[in-house]
Design a protein around this motif. Structure first.
Motif, short mmCIF file in Angstrom:
data_model
loop_
_atom_site.label_atom_id
_atom_site.label_comp_id
_atom_site.label_asym_id
_atom_site.label_seq_id
_atom_site.Cartn_x
_atom_site.Cartn_y
_atom_site.Cartn_z
N ASN A 160 0.84 -1.21 0.00
CA ASN A 160 0.00 0.00 0.00
C ASN A 160 0.87 1.25 0.00
N GLU A 161 1.92 1.27 0.82
CA GLU A 161 2.78 2.44 0.88
C GLU A 161 3.50 2.66 -0.45
N LEU A 162 3.96 1.58 -1.04
CA LEU A 162 4.68 1.70 -2.30
C LEU A 162 3.76 2.27 -3.38
N VAL A 163 2.53 1.73 -3.47
CA VAL A 163 1.57 2.21 -4.47
C VAL A 163 1.21 3.67 -4.19
N ARG A 164 1.04 4.02 -2.92
CA ARG A 164 0.68 5.39 -2.56
C ARG A 164 1.77 6.37 -2.94
#
Length: 660
Positions: A508-512
């Motif tokens: 999630n952090e990477l995509v965000r």
């Protein structure tokens, strides 16, 4: 009256048969006889019977045959008669009749012998013509065998068997010079000469060796009488008599000899007739063909050996190799080349042209590539191999002429550089990404200080002013500064994901972070970036920089698909699944055409222009995902109408010593 004196009757000759009957019998025998010797034996019996059983001895000397025959008995009273016949060609016949009837005139014996002699000449000429016909037929058959290029031993056995029948020999052999140049080996040996099969004898200690040394044929009525014939005479002690040995001459000189032998039958009182000059003529003619056959067989064997060496070299090579003819048709291919060409079996490749197997040189045709050898120099270049399934392999290629090895084929050697070039480009891409990360890290640090000062001043302005508009403006400044700070933090996180060992990564952090960076830029191009995050998604295990590159590559492909289209949308979403985490990137573009879907993950395949892409983006995604045990595939986007790439990664195990 005087009575006439009564005439006394003269007694008729007492012959067993009349002269007419004897001549007719001679004519019949001349029609049936195959050889002059057979005719003379029958003629002696007929003329002896005609003479009342008297003993008749005949000695004859012909052009090619000579001998003596006899018939009848001499233990009876009667007179002795002699007759002789000669002709201008040197034929000579002598006849002696013992115990002939007293009334038999010598002139009748002479007439009968002359008649028989002329019939014998006719029989001999007919036999010679028949043997010439047989020789011609045999030579034609032998020529056909030579065209078939049989194995040497098979050729020799067939030839010797036919030659034995042609000259009425009971044994035959071929002696070939050995590599040491000092000995001969007899092989094959047929008929009654079979015991000498495999015999090795010296060139200087045998009659056969003398023929090979001097190149002159040998005709002997008794091979045992030859001073240097001990090896064969000893081996064939029982019954061996007449021999004919002729040299075998090739373009390289005398390589051996062919020998024919006649044996005296057990219990026979007379030896077999010696070989004649006509026999030598026949054998010499056949020997020339045998020598040519040996030379041809050796050349074929050498060519086959060269081809076998080339095939062994091709089969044993770890490099992809193929033997092709000068037109480019594949004659042999090894396993490594089958993998490059994308075919499963050798039969599927052999007989096909290189172009049909998908090989295409850079900037020229296969025909020009094969003709590119100048004065024996190999051709070097780069080729592209497109497999039937659409996968493409980039190879360095070398074409070598094998005429120096005795083969007319060409050796096509390939060095598959696809994986190497892909790794190089991936390395360059990663180095570029690392460079961008370093720059972004530096920029972020430099930007953070002014942003902090601006935010502090804006907060102080908002607290100190009584003007509502100024207060609103100050709040806006703080909000936008915070937004800029978030982008800076995303840049820093992206720059710091240069892991060298797998760590736990929150997808999630990477995509965000990727969306945060790209959405402002894409908003200027009227492209909307949406995100849907499943907060229950677990961490995955991998290298942060590589997984980040997967997301960036998928977003970049989506940007290319929707740029310039109305209502352009890119959506990134995560979803927790049992033991898996799913990432989807979909767009509102035109989608991927069906005819290229099977090739989109191939290295260097791209539908973009050379300035827009290298064709490695999706290939890198597939490799990175596969290395962490995941999978990636393409679907149609039902929500947005374009392409939808789905990535599933295994959830990271929950362990106390997990990193990250």
């Amino acid at each position: 009256m005087v009575m006439p004196q009564e005439r006394r009757a003269v007694p008729e000759p007492i012959y067993s048969c009349s002269m007419r009957d004897a001549l007719q019998a001679l004519l019949r025998q001349a029609s049936d006889a195959k050889r002059s010797a057979d005719f003379w034996r029958a003629a002696a019996a007929i003329l002896s019977e005609w003479a009342g059983g008297a003993r008749l001895a005949i000695r004859y000397q012909g052009i090619n045959e000579s001998g003596a025959v006899s018939a009848g008995t001499d233990d009876r009273s009667g007179k002795n008669l002699a007759a002789e016949w000669r002709d201008p060609d040197g034929r000579h016949v002598e006849a002696n009749l013992a115990g002939a009837p007293p009334s038999l005139p010598e002139s009748e014996l002479e007439a009968a012998i002359e008649f028989a002699s002329r019939l014998a000449v006719m029989v001999g000429r007919r036999a010679a013509l028949e043997r010439e016909r047989q020789l011609g037929t045999f030579v034609v058959e032998l020529a056909r065998w030579l065209l078939a290029a049989p194995e040497t031993q098979l050729l020799l056995r067939y030839t010797l068997q036919s030659l034995m029948e042609l000259v009425e020999a009971q044994g035959a052999f071929v002696a070939l010079k050995q590599p040491d140049g000092e000995t001969l080996r007899l092989s094959p040996a047929l008929g009654e000469a079979a015991p000498v099969e495999g015999l090795v004898m010296g060139l200087g200690s045998s009659a056969t060796g003398r023929v090979v040394r001097t190149g002159e044929a040998l005709i002997t009525p008794d091979v045992r009488a030859e001073a240097d014939a001990s090896p064969i005479a000893t081996k064939l002690a029982e019954g061996v008599r007449a021999a004919l040995i002729a040299p075998l001459r090739t373009s390289q000189g005398t390589v051996g000899a062919v020998g024919l032998v006649r044996f005296q039958a057990a219990g026979a009182s007379t030896p077999p007739p010696p070989f004649s000059l006509h026999d030598l003529h026949y054998v010499s003619a056949v020997a020339a063909h045998i020598a040519g056959g040996i030379e041809l067989s050796e050349a074929v064997a050498a060519t086959r050996a060269a081809a076998d060496r080339a095939r062994a070299m091709v089969d044993a090579s770890p490099l992809p190799m193929a033997l092709v003819d000068t037109a480019g048709t594949v004659r042999q291919v090894n396993d490594a080349a089958l993998q490059v060409f994308g075919v499963k079996t050798t039969d599927a490749a052999v007989g096909r042209h290189l172009e049909k197997l998908g090989l295409s040189p850079s900037g020229l045709t296969v025909r020009l590539m094969l003709q590119g050898r100048q004065q024996g120099e190999p051709w070097h270049g780069r080729v592209l191999v497109t497999q039937e399934g659409g996968e493409r392999r980039i190879c360095d290629c070398t074409v070598t002429d094998l005429r120096g090895l005795g083969s007319q084929d060409l050796l096509v050697a390939l060095y598959d550089r696809t994986d190497e070039l892909r790794a190089q480009r991936e390395l360059i891409a990663r180095e570029k990404l690392a460079t961008v990360g370093e720059i972004a890290s530096g920029v972020a640090h430099e930007v953070n200080n002014p942003l902090a000062a601006i935010r502090m001043e804006a907060e102080m302005l908002g607290r100190s002013t009584q003007d509502s508009e100024a207060s609103t403006a100050a709040a806006t400044i703080v909000r936008e500064v915070d937004r800029a700070a978030r982008i800076v933090r995303s840049l820093l996180r992206l720059a710091r994901r240069a892991d060298i060992t797998p760590v736990r990564i929150q997808l999630n952090e990477l995509v965000r972070d990727v969306a945060e960076i790209r959405q402002r830029v894409l908003r200027a191009d009227n492209i909307e970036v949406r995100t849907r995050m499943d907060q229950g998604a677990e961490a995955v295990l991998g290298l942060g920089q590589e997984l980040q590159q997967v997301v960036i590559n998928l977003v970049t492909n989506a940007e290319h698909a929707v740029r310039g289209r109305p209502h352009a949308v890119i959506e990134l979403a995560t979803e927790a699944r049992q033991d898996w985490v799913r990432l989807t990137v979909e767009d509102s573009g035109p989608g991927v055409p069906p005819d290229v879907r099977s090739r989109i993950f191939d290295p260097f395949f791209t539908t973009k222009s050379p300035d827009e892409g290298s064709g490695l983006g999706l290939s890198i995604c597939q490799r990175v995902v596969a290395e962490v045990g995941g999978r990636i595939w393409l679907e149609d986007s039902e929500a947005l109408g374009g392409a939808r790439f789905v990535v599933e990664l295994p959830a990271a195990p929950i362990r106390g010593d997990a990193i990250g």
